[in-house]
Design a protein around this motif. Structure first.
Motif, PDB file in Angstrom:
ATOM      1  N   ASP A  28     -30.712  70.810-151.051  1.00  0.00           N
ATOM      2  CA  ASP A  28     -31.500  71.915-151.580  1.00  0.00           C
ATOM      3  C   ASP A  28     -31.230  73.142-150.730  1.00  0.00           C
ATOM      4  O   ASP A  28     -31.249  73.065-149.498  1.00  0.00           O
ATOM      5  CB  ASP A  28     -32.997  71.612-151.530  1.00  0.00           C
ATOM      6  N   VAL A  29     -30.964  74.260-151.388  1.00  0.00           N
ATOM      7  CA  VAL A  29     -30.817  75.530-150.683  1.00  0.00           C
ATOM      8  C   VAL A  29     -32.181  76.215-150.778  1.00  0.00           C
ATOM      9  O   VAL A  29     -32.659  76.510-151.879  1.00  0.00           O
ATOM     10  CB  VAL A  29     -29.708  76.408-151.303  1.00  0.00           C
ATOM     11  N   PRO A  30     -32.836  76.439-149.635  1.00  0.00           N
ATOM     12  CA  PRO A  30     -34.214  76.951-149.658  1.00  0.00           C
ATOM     13  C   PRO A  30     -34.310  78.458-149.862  1.00  0.00           C
ATOM     14  O   PRO A  30     -33.356  79.195-149.665  1.00  0.00           O
ATOM     15  CB  PRO A  30     -34.741  76.568-148.276  1.00  0.00           C
ATOM     16  N   ARG A  31     -35.478  78.866-150.290  1.00  0.00           N
ATOM     17  CA  ARG A  31     -35.881  80.277-150.368  1.00  0.00           C
ATOM     18  C   ARG A  31     -34.947  81.141-151.210  1.00  0.00           C
ATOM     19  O   ARG A  31     -34.566  82.227-150.811  1.00  0.00           O
ATOM     20  CB  ARG A  31     -36.044  80.859-148.963  1.00  0.00           C
ATOM     21  N   MET A  32     -34.584  80.662-152.380  1.00  0.00           N
ATOM     22  CA  MET A  32     -33.777  81.439-153.313  1.00  0.00           C
ATOM     23  C   MET A  32     -34.706  82.315-154.149  1.00  0.00           C
ATOM     24  O   MET A  32     -35.839  81.925-154.456  1.00  0.00           O
ATOM     25  CB  MET A  32     -32.991  80.523-154.256  1.00  0.00           C
ATOM     26  N   THR A  33     -34.230  83.507-154.514  1.00  0.00           N
ATOM     27  CA  THR A  33     -35.014  84.405-155.359  1.00  0.00           C
ATOM     28  C   THR A  33     -34.132  85.000-156.445  1.00  0.00           C
ATOM     29  O   THR A  33     -32.915  85.102-156.284  1.00  0.00           O
ATOM     30  CB  THR A  33     -35.651  85.551-154.538  1.00  0.00           C
ATOM     31  N   GLY A  34     -34.763  85.359-157.542  1.00  0.00           N
ATOM     32  CA  GLY A  34     -34.055  85.956-158.665  1.00  0.00           C
ATOM     33  C   GLY A  34     -34.894  85.869-159.918  1.00  0.00           C
ATOM     34  O   GLY A  34     -36.110  86.088-159.869  1.00  0.00           O
ATOM     35  N   GLN A  35     -34.250  85.501-161.026  1.00  0.00           N
ATOM     36  CA  GLN A  35     -34.945  85.361-162.301  1.00  0.00           C
ATOM     37  C   GLN A  35     -34.562  84.027-162.929  1.00  0.00           C
ATOM     38  O   GLN A  35     -33.458  83.529-162.715  1.00  0.00           O
ATOM     39  CB  GLN A  35     -34.578  86.499-163.257  1.00  0.00           C
ATOM     40  N   ARG A  36     -35.486  83.488-163.733  1.00  0.00           N
ATOM     41  CA  ARG A  36     -35.225  82.236-164.444  1.00  0.00           C
ATOM     42  C   ARG A  36     -35.655  82.413-165.894  1.00  0.00           C
ATOM     43  O   ARG A  36     -36.670  83.025-166.184  1.00  0.00           O
ATOM     44  CB  ARG A  36     -35.981  81.077-163.813  1.00  0.00           C
ATOM     45  N   CYS A  37     -34.857  81.867-166.797  1.00  0.00           N
ATOM     46  CA  CYS A  37     -35.165  81.915-168.217  1.00  0.00           C
ATOM     47  C   CYS A  37     -36.181  80.815-168.542  1.00  0.00           C
ATOM     48  O   CYS A  37     -35.946  79.643-168.217  1.00  0.00           O
ATOM     49  CB  CYS A  37     -33.895  81.722-169.050  1.00  0.00           C
ATOM     50  N   VAL A  38     -37.267  81.178-169.199  1.00  0.00           N
ATOM     51  CA  VAL A  38     -38.281  80.188-169.569  1.00  0.00           C
ATOM     52  C   VAL A  38     -37.807  79.322-170.733  1.00  0.00           C
ATOM     53  O   VAL A  38     -38.338  78.245-170.958  1.00  0.00           O
ATOM     54  CB  VAL A  38     -39.633  80.853-169.919  1.00  0.00           C
ATOM     55  N   HIS A  39     -36.796  79.781-171.457  1.00  0.00           N
ATOM     56  CA  HIS A  39     -36.292  79.027-172.606  1.00  0.00           C
ATOM     57  C   HIS A  39     -35.251  77.987-172.190  1.00  0.00           C
ATOM     58  O   HIS A  39     -35.412  76.798-172.441  1.00  0.00           O
ATOM     59  CB  HIS A  39     -35.716  79.993-173.648  1.00  0.00           C
ATOM     60  N   CYS A  40     -34.167  78.401-171.529  1.00  0.00           N
ATOM     61  CA  CYS A  40     -33.074  77.474-171.168  1.00  0.00           C
ATOM     62  C   CYS A  40     -33.126  77.031-169.707  1.00  0.00           C
ATOM     63  O   CYS A  40     -32.339  76.184-169.291  1.00  0.00           O
ATOM     64  CB  CYS A  40     -31.714  78.090-171.490  1.00  0.00           C
TER      65      CYS A  40
END
Length: 159
Positions: A43-55
């Motif tokens: 696991d690579v910790p403390r990642m940030t960004g955006q995630r699609c709620v659909h896919c």
């Protein structure tokens, strides 16, 4: 909804997922992301960004993406070194030189040195061969014998 520019190049609307195209589906993401190489997963910790709620595809910000890629490079090197150590162990158990091992595996004269130092990743067939030789060292004699005798093919009769 996909919009176009004056040259009809498709662009992505704000909040639209680049992977699946769903509009207004991106939400803030913060957390760990798995990373795999071979059969190892970290696991690579403390990642940030955006995630699609659909896919559920994740799009990292620039800093997280750089850290994720660096972790991937480190993991590949670590996996290669571990694989090289295992190949070295089996080669030494069989009392083979690196050159002999490369000849048996079908590689060039420096192939095994590069495998053992993690500079090159051998194909799965090399791992499989040395896995079998580790468990059945008596097969080494058969392999050596087969390498000395050219395989002869019979002409096929098309009738």
């Amino acid at each position: 909804m996909t919009t176009t520019t004056g040259r009809d190049y498709p662009t992505i609307a704000p909040g639209q997922c680049p992977a699946c195209g769903t509009v207004d589906s991106l939400v803030a993401f913060s957390g760990n992301l798995p990373l795999a190489s071979g059969n190892r997963v970290i696991d690579v910790p403390r990642m940030t960004g955006q995630r699609c709620v659909h896919c559920e595809e994740t799009f990292l910000d620039e800093t997280s993406q750089a850290r994720y890629l660096a972790a991937a490079d480190d993991l590949v090197v670590q996996v290669r070194l571990e694989a090289g150590a295992e190949l070295r162990r089996v080669r030494r158990k069989l009392r083979l030189s690196q050159h002999e091992a490369a000849t048996i595996a079908g590689g060039g004269p420096n192939a095994f040195s590069r495998y053992e130092t993690g500079k090159a990743q051998p194909v799965a067939a090399v791992f499989n061969l040395f896995y079998l030789l580790d468990r059945h060292p008596d097969l080494l004699g058969e392999i050596r014998e087969a390498r000395r005798i050219p395989i002869q093919t019979k002409a096929r009769n098309n009738s």
